[in-house]
Design an enzyme around this catalytic site. Structure first.
Site, PDB file in Angstrom:
ATOM      1  N   HIS A 199       1.365  -1.581   0.144  1.00  0.00           N
ATOM      2  CA  HIS A 199       0.204   0.288   0.386  1.00  0.00           C
ATOM      3  C   HIS A 199       1.388   1.167   0.051  1.00  0.00           C
ATOM      4  O   HIS A 199       1.784   1.383   1.007  1.00  0.00           O
ATOM      5  CB  HIS A 199      -0.754   0.090   1.071  1.00  0.00           C
ATOM      6  CG  HIS A 199      -1.788  -1.069   1.095  1.00  0.00           C
ATOM      7  ND1 HIS A 199      -3.255  -1.261   0.253  1.00  0.00           N
ATOM      8  CD2 HIS A 199      -1.605  -2.191   1.486  1.00  0.00           C
ATOM      9  CE1 HIS A 199      -3.744  -2.600   0.893  1.00  0.00           C
ATOM     10  NE2 HIS A 199      -2.900  -3.159   1.180  1.00  0.00           N
ATOM     11  N   ASP A 243       1.792  -6.978   2.461  1.00  0.00           N
ATOM     12  CA  ASP A 243       0.667  -5.934   2.709  1.00  0.00           C
ATOM     13  C   ASP A 243       1.786  -5.033   3.624  1.00  0.00           C
ATOM     14  O   ASP A 243       0.925  -4.510   5.033  1.00  0.00           O
ATOM     15  CB  ASP A 243      -0.374  -6.612   3.689  1.00  0.00           C
ATOM     16  CG  ASP A 243      -1.547  -5.784   4.062  1.00  0.00           C
ATOM     17  OD1 ASP A 243      -1.578  -4.637   3.632  1.00  0.00           O
ATOM     18  OD2 ASP A 243      -2.042  -6.779   4.708  1.00  0.00           O
ATOM     19  N   HIS A 261       0.799   4.332   8.234  1.00  0.00           N
ATOM     20  CA  HIS A 261      -0.327   4.618   8.641  1.00  0.00           C
ATOM     21  C   HIS A 261       0.526   6.434   9.319  1.00  0.00           C
ATOM     22  O   HIS A 261       2.343   5.776  10.578  1.00  0.00           O
ATOM     23  CB  HIS A 261      -1.117   4.163   9.384  1.00  0.00           C
ATOM     24  CG  HIS A 261      -2.353   3.267   9.635  1.00  0.00           C
ATOM     25  ND1 HIS A 261      -3.006   3.733   8.238  1.00  0.00           N
ATOM     26  CD2 HIS A 261      -1.969   2.233   9.020  1.00  0.00           C
ATOM     27  CE1 HIS A 261      -3.937   2.448   8.011  1.00  0.00           C
ATOM     28  NE2 HIS A 261      -3.051   1.240   7.640  1.00  0.00           N
TER      29      HIS A 261
HETATM   30  O1  DOR Z   1      -4.355  -4.293   7.803  1.00  0.00           O
HETATM   31  C1  DOR Z   1      -4.851  -4.044   6.506  1.00  0.00           C
HETATM   32  N1  DOR Z   1      -4.973  -2.814   6.132  1.00  0.00           N
HETATM   33  N2  DOR Z   1      -5.242  -4.838   6.113  1.00  0.00           N
HETATM   34  C2  DOR Z   1      -5.628  -4.102   4.339  1.00  0.00           C
HETATM   35  O2  DOR Z   1      -6.662  -4.962   3.918  1.00  0.00           O
HETATM   36  C3  DOR Z   1      -5.990  -2.380   4.361  1.00  0.00           C
HETATM   37  C4  DOR Z   1      -4.460  -2.147   4.833  1.00  0.00           C
HETATM   38  C5  DOR Z   1      -4.485  -1.006   4.734  1.00  0.00           C
HETATM   39  O3  DOR Z   1      -4.774  -0.137   3.312  1.00  0.00           O
HETATM   40  O4  DOR Z   1      -4.065   0.132   5.758  1.00  0.00           O
END
Ligand code: DOR
Length: 442
Positions: free
Chosen positions: A66, A314, A318
């Site tokens: 991401h 993954d 954040h």
């Molecule tokens: O923990 C997660 N964060 N799972 C997801 O499917 C999306 C991801 C995010 O985009 O932050």
């Protein structure tokens, strides 16, 4: 005529699972491609990188990252995410479409491709399955593919509506694109914030049951099979779902899967953390959630057996404010690019996985799962002659304590901070360019 740009990676232990190579060799790079792999290559005109004592691997390929651009650049940008990838040994990353706006049109995909052009690694876009990822209306799947999408996904959410998922697989069969499914039935997960089990009961947090994952895995195996399309299970985390995927593969179905480093290494106990003051660690909040010890064992076994073809991070960066809050309100996600190899190599050092298999699942395994080695990317995930010169140097015995403050990623959110791990990325070469050199510290 411009002079050739040459580089020789000298004297390392070359492990190239695509060809079965495991030997002390040199690698010659000319103009961004692998030109020769052999013993004692001459280096009259080349820059030399001394890889003595290091493992020389193809650059890592991550099917699930991401990047937060466009829309949430305070969490990560394409540039910072690519720097984090380089530091983590990744030379190709696939970018999930849950940006703002979502990557649901050819134009939004193209914008990411353009922004990534000078990044420190290759960025391959993934398009959304439904418009705005809202789950109601299919995107123009063919135009996403034509714009460069290597897969489609509504990751963050499953394609929950059965009829829409069915129709998506029917179109995707013709387009030959995998549907990378976030396997979570929202009717079963409800608004669970962690795995439903003993720890959720003790902490008084709403849990989501393992069956939420299994339900979508079983549905998608059936729908993809009926349509003749490929179902790819993202971040599979439970023993039952892995068993269903193993069965489907044994029946010869077009089913592939990935597991994350965190699901291979941490259980739901990590949510309780180890702080004397706090009841829980929001950095361990992730979706799918960290599961039980039996699930960890199943993830490792499925990876070792090849039921799962790829380790994918993954990577979900954040900002601090998204995690410094009540557990219910905290964002789901773990920043993972810079701890992936150390976690996987720690499993190798504990005898849970062979080094060659670990490297396979981070290089040619994911490339084959999504058929990425076509056109310009021929040879991707290997050190074959003519392949892109994507090379990662690994110090497999280096031990260190994880400190996200040292990371390139803007996302410092990891439950691994303070963990002692074995294995470091010593240097990363992307398309013939040295994009990370940590050999002094490795
Ligand atoms: O923990 C997660 N964060 N799972 C997801 O499917 C999306 C991801 C995010 O985009 O932050």
């Amino acid at each position: 005529m411009t002079a050739e740009r040459q580089l020789i990676v000298r004297g390392g232990r070359v492990i190239d699972p695509a060809s079965g190579t495991d030997a002390l060799l040199d690698v010659r790079v000319v103009d961004g491609r692998i030109a020769e792999v052999g013993a004692a290559l001459s280096n009259a005109t080349a820059e030399v990188i001394d890889a003595t004592g290091l493992v020389v691997s193809p650059g890592f390929v991550d099917l699930h990252v991401h990047l937060r651009e466009p829309g949430q650049e305070h969490k990560e940008t394409i540039a910072s995410g690519a720097r984090a990838a380089a530091r983590g040994g990744f030379t190709t990353i696939c970018a999930m479409p849950n940006t703002l706006p979502a990557m649901d049109t050819a134009a939004t995909i193209d914008a990411v491709v353009q922004r990534a052009r000078n990044a420190d690694c290759r960025v391959l876009p993934i398009g959304a399955v439904t418009v705005g990822r809202r789950g109601q209306e299919l995107t123009e799947l063919a135009s996403l593919r034509d714009a460069g999408a290597v897969a489609v996904s509504d990751d963050g959410d499953a394609v929950a509506d059965n009829a829409i998922a069915r129709r998506a697989y029917e179109y995707l069969a013709d387009l030959d694109l995998p549907l990378a499914e976030h396997c979570e039935d929202p009717g079963l997960s409800q608004s669970g914030v962690m795995h439903e089990g003993a720890v959720s009961a003790r902490l008084g947090l709403r849990g989501q049951p393992a069956q939420a994952e299994l339900a979508i895995v079983q549905r998608d195996i059936a729908l993809a099979d009926a349509a003749g399309a490929q179902f790819h299970g993202c971040h599979i985390s439970t023993e039952a779902a892995l068993a269903a995927i193993g069965d489907a593969r044994a029946r010869g179905l077009r089913v592939t899967a990935e597991v994350t480093p965190h699901h291979l290494f941490l259980s739901h106990d990590a949510v309780a953390g180890d702080s004397a003051e706090l009841l829980y660690d929001t950095n361990a909040k992730v979706n799918p959630p960290l599961r039980t010890d039996a699930d960890i064992e199943a993830c490792i076994a499925a990876l070792a057996a090849g039921v799962v073809q790829a380790v994918a991070t993954d990577h979900a960066p954040h900002a601090a404010v998204d995690k410094c809050c009540e557990f219910d309100r905290a964002a789901f996600g773990i920043s993972g690019l810079e701890s992936a190899w150390p976690v996987v190599n720690t499993l190798v050092s504990r005898g849970r996985l062979s080094l060659a298999d670990a490297i396979e699942r981070m290089t040619i395994g994911p490339v084959r799962a999504w058929n990425l080695d076509t056109g310009d990317l021929r040879g991707l995930g290997s050190l074959g002659v003519g392949a892109p010169a994507d090379i990662t140097l690994l110090a497999t015995d280096a031990s260190f304590t994880v400190d996200p403050e040292q990371w390139e990623s803007a996302g410092k959110n990891t439950p691994l901070a303070g963990h002692l791990l074995t294995g470091a990325v010593a240097a990363t070469i992307s398309q013939g360019r040295i994009v990370w050199d940590g050999r002094e510290s490795a």
